[in-house]
Write a protein that holds these residues in place. Structure first.
Motif, PDB file in Angstrom:
ATOM      1  N   ALA A 267       0.841  -1.212   0.000  1.00  0.00           N
ATOM      2  CA  ALA A 267       0.000   0.000   0.000  1.00  0.00           C
ATOM      3  C   ALA A 267       0.870   1.253   0.000  1.00  0.00           C
ATOM      4  CB  ALA A 267      -0.933   0.002   1.202  1.00  0.00           C
ATOM      5  N   GLN A 268       1.956   1.214   0.761  1.00  0.00           N
ATOM      6  CA  GLN A 268       2.885   2.353   0.800  1.00  0.00           C
ATOM      7  C   GLN A 268       3.515   2.556  -0.580  1.00  0.00           C
ATOM      8  OE1 GLN A 268       6.324   1.839   3.356  1.00  0.00           O
ATOM      9  NE2 GLN A 268       6.311   3.995   3.901  1.00  0.00           N
ATOM     10  N   PHE A 269       3.914   1.461  -1.206  1.00  0.00           N
ATOM     11  CA  PHE A 269       4.493   1.521  -2.546  1.00  0.00           C
ATOM     12  C   PHE A 269       3.495   2.117  -3.536  1.00  0.00           C
ATOM     13  CE2 PHE A 269       4.435  -0.926  -6.609  1.00  0.00           C
ATOM     14  CZ  PHE A 269       5.461  -0.258  -7.236  1.00  0.00           C
ATOM     15  N   LYS A 270       2.244   1.639  -3.500  1.00  0.00           N
ATOM     16  CA  LYS A 270       1.231   2.108  -4.444  1.00  0.00           C
ATOM     17  C   LYS A 270       0.887   3.584  -4.234  1.00  0.00           C
ATOM     18  CE  LYS A 270      -0.676  -2.473  -5.103  1.00  0.00           C
ATOM     19  NZ  LYS A 270      -1.785  -3.400  -4.820  1.00  0.00           N
ATOM     20  N   THR A 271       0.867   4.001  -2.996  1.00  0.00           N
ATOM     21  CA  THR A 271       0.587   5.407  -2.697  1.00  0.00           C
ATOM     22  C   THR A 271       1.668   6.305  -3.293  1.00  0.00           C
ATOM     23  OG1 THR A 271      -0.560   4.831  -0.659  1.00  0.00           O
ATOM     24  CG2 THR A 271       0.246   7.090  -0.843  1.00  0.00           C
ATOM     25  N   HIS A 272       2.928   5.931  -3.103  1.00  0.00           N
ATOM     26  CA  HIS A 272       4.027   6.735  -3.648  1.00  0.00           C
ATOM     27  C   HIS A 272       4.053   6.675  -5.176  1.00  0.00           C
ATOM     28  CE1 HIS A 272       6.023   8.204  -0.063  1.00  0.00           C
ATOM     29  NE2 HIS A 272       5.743   7.036   0.508  1.00  0.00           N
ATOM     30  N   TYR A 273       3.694   5.527  -5.729  1.00  0.00           N
ATOM     31  CA  TYR A 273       3.651   5.403  -7.180  1.00  0.00           C
ATOM     32  C   TYR A 273       2.576   6.321  -7.752  1.00  0.00           C
ATOM     33  CZ  TYR A 273       3.225   3.311 -11.832  1.00  0.00           C
ATOM     34  OH  TYR A 273       3.176   3.111 -13.185  1.00  0.00           O
TER      35      TYR A 273
END
Length: 110
Positions: free
Chosen positions: A35-41
């Motif tokens: 989720a953290q990765f997707k938010t930053h992406y």
């Protein structure tokens, strides 16, 4: 809530476009969750202009800050920081308070 992690968006987009697996990208950028990765992406896509920025319905139509004061449960009158700065008041200023026909009057004491 912890501060948002600082990520080089350009480098993140390049890693995704190169076809690297998500697990490798997460290790490289030290993301704890997908989720953290997707938010930053998503943030990177919006910053680069590839995806339009998401607007929420919560933003006030009136962009000017409210010029209001309120009484706290302790009985103190709370005046917003914006008003304090606009009026030129500083910490420790004292005022005389009196009731008027139209409400109250604050007069700064010297």
């Amino acid at each position: 809530m912890p501060a948002k992690k600082k990520v080089n968006h350009k480098k993140l987009l390049e890693s995704v476009k190169s076809g690297k697996p998500q697990s490798e990208i997460m290790k490289e950028f030290k993301f704890a969750t997908s989720a953290q990765f997707k938010t930053h992406y998503l943030d990177a896509l919006m910053d680069s202009g590839v995806a339009p920025a998401i607007t929420t319905g919560r933003a006030s139509k009136n962009t000017e800050p409210a010029k209001e004061a309120f009484v706290s449960k302790r009985g103190s009158v709370v005046i917003s920081k914006i008003l304090i700065e606009e009026m030129g008041f500083t910490e420790g200023d004292k005022f005389s308070v009196r009731k008027t026909k139209s409400g109250i009057s604050l007069k700064k004491m010297e």
